[in-house]
Design a protein around this motif. Structure first.
Motif, short mmCIF file in Angstrom:
data_model
loop_
_atom_site.label_atom_id
_atom_site.label_comp_id
_atom_site.label_asym_id
_atom_site.label_seq_id
_atom_site.Cartn_x
_atom_site.Cartn_y
_atom_site.Cartn_z
N ASN A 411 -78.42 3.78 -0.59
CA ASN A 411 -77.76 5.03 -0.16
C ASN A 411 -78.08 5.68 1.08
N GLN A 412 -79.26 5.79 1.13
CA GLN A 412 -79.94 6.56 2.20
C GLN A 412 -79.85 5.61 3.62
N ASN A 413 -79.64 4.22 3.51
CA ASN A 413 -79.42 3.38 4.55
C ASN A 413 -77.69 3.05 4.53
N ALA A 414 -76.95 3.69 3.84
CA ALA A 414 -75.44 3.28 3.91
C ALA A 414 -75.27 1.93 3.69
N THR A 416 -73.11 -0.91 1.94
CA THR A 416 -71.87 -0.95 1.26
C THR A 416 -71.78 -1.57 0.00
N LYS A 420 -74.78 -3.53 -1.86
CA LYS A 420 -75.68 -2.94 -3.01
C LYS A 420 -75.73 -4.23 -4.19
N ARG A 445 -78.10 -7.95 7.10
CA ARG A 445 -77.19 -7.58 8.01
C ARG A 445 -77.16 -8.32 9.36
#
Length: 446
Positions: A411-414, A416, A420, A445
């Motif tokens: 979540n800290q690194n956004a 998706t 996840k 990524r």
């Protein structure tokens, strides 16, 4: 220059409390925040859309600008004194609720938790200085107690109807520790309320009566009549407000690991507890684990977790050295794990009738009395400590903790939702560290 490195020229403010909420935020953004629009947006996005509910929250404390949310989780399958409970837990730390749930289920299959309230006595003190003959002060106090009780009748009337009230008033001589220092030491039973306002109101009236009686006592000298009240306040150290929680089972029922027998687990577990009993560095962390469970239930039910923390840690030092709150033994093939702690909790008054989630949490617990809430809360602490020690003495604490912490890192690194899912699958078979998660996320990524 990054916003982190920008420094604003801050300044004091007069009349801040008289500003409305929007004006407070505007002043804050203008004088202390670098990214004004984002900061204001963050504060406002946590306002409740229901204006009535937001106003209720605004009035809990002073100078409110927003709401600070904590997750509210549920730990099911807690069998306590033969009755199943679901524990509401308000806490931000990963793995606490999961660990409690696992411990609850483990012990529900082995007879459950037993809990007993040993006493519910709470303490208040009038602290004062008296420069004179102790025998004269004792003579004054002998005639003073009925006058003290009479003076607080309007305050104690309703509490006495519920079976509570003032249990005992005594005079304490503390002059060996501090020159001229004495106390009125008062014991209370506040039934289902935590009782802070009740206790403090009684104590302040006691102080008023004590000072008046001293000033008019014919057998006091002029100096003795100048009895000085320092303060009147309840104590959050409640060593007579005690609850006991325990579990037990045959040692051969303990093991869920084919690589470790129940006997081996019990021996290792008991040694871990004994280390915490004699080693303060370990005891502090050990007891923090206990408080993970206790604080989460205390917060969810609208009680004062700071008072509970202070009182319990003082109790952990009662023998002159900070030590473990929990204890364990194996006797005649039976494993036993238990704890006795001071807990001053309430189920009426304060936030219990105001905060909607607090009211709901108490409904989840089937509207417990104060003594029942003491039992439930102590069990939460014991279960949490059992779960932590079981991890420490078997797989290690990080395996489960980092698994729960994985989502925080993502979540800290956004990440998706798709990222996840893939990361959770990947780290089912790989060791989780902060750096390994970042590295794998970057690979994915790219």
């Amino acid at each position: 220059m990054s916003s982190r490195n920008k420094i604003k020229m801050t300044k004091p403010v007069n009349g801040f409390s008289k500003l409305n909420k929007t004006e407070k935020i505007e002043w804050l953004a203008e004088n202390y925040l670098t990214d004004n629009k984002e900061a204001v947006s963050i504060l406002e996005q946590y306002w409740n859309e229901d204006e009535k509910l937001q106003k209720l929250h605004d009035e809990f404390i002073e100078n409110t600008v927003s709401n600070f949310y904590l997750p509210l989780g549920l730990a099911p399958n807690f069998l306590i004194n033969g009755k199943y409970h679901v524990l509401p837990m308000a806490i931000e730390e990963s793995s606490v609720v999961a660990a409690a749930s696992k411990a609850g289920k483990f012990w529900s299959e082995r007879g459950g938790f037993k809990a007993t309230v040993i006493n519910q006595t709470k303490i208040g003190q009038v602290h004062f200085l008296f420069k004179g003959d102790i025998s004269k002060l004792e003579k004054l106090f002998k005639d003073l107690e009925p006058k003290l009780r009479e003076a607080v009748k309007p305050i104690t009337k309703n509490m006495e109807k519920r079976g509570g009230g003032i249990l005992d008033i005594s005079l304490k001589n503390k002059t060996k520790e501090l020159d001229h220092y004495y106390q009125l030491f008062v014991k209370f039973d506040t039934r289902d309320s935590m009782g802070a306002n009740f206790i403090n109101s009684c104590l302040e009236k006691f102080a008023e009566v004590l000072q008046k009686e001293a000033s008019t006592a014919e057998f006091f000298s002029t100096e003795e009549k100048d009895l000085q009240i320092i303060m009147s306040i309840l104590s959050n150290y409640v060593p007579e407000c005690i609850v006991r929680a325990e579990v037990s089972c045959p040692v051969d029922q303990l093991s869920e690991d084919k690589n470790m027998s129940g006997e081996q687990f019990a021996e290792k577990f008991v040694q871990a507890v004994r280390i915490a009993e004699i080693e303060p560095y370990r005891a502090v962390t050990h007891n923090k684990g206990v408080m993970n469970g206790i604080d989460a239930v205390v917060l969810a039910t609208g009680n004062d977790f700071r008072a509970v923390e202070a009182g319990i840690h003082a109790y952990a030092s009662k023998d002159g050295k900070y030590s473990s709150l929990t204890h364990a033994s194996v006797e005649n093939g039976i494993f036993k794990f238990w704890m006795e702690i001071p807990l001053a909790l309430g189920t009426v008054g304060g936030l219990t009738s105001l905060h909607p989630l607090v009211k709901l949490a108490l409904d989840i617990l089937q509207r417990p009395s104060a003594s029942e809430l003491m039992e439930i809360t102590a069990v939460a602490g014991l279960a949490q400590n059992f779960a932590a020690l079981r991890s420490l003495t078997t797989t290690g604490i990080q395996q489960g903790h980092m698994k729960m912490h994985l989502m925080n890192i993502l979540n800290q690194n956004a990440a998706t939702e798709k990222e996840k899912e893939e990361m959770v699958e990947y780290f089912t078979h790989h060791t989780i560290t902060h750096s390994s998660v970042i590295e794998q996320l970057e690979k994915m990524r790219s």
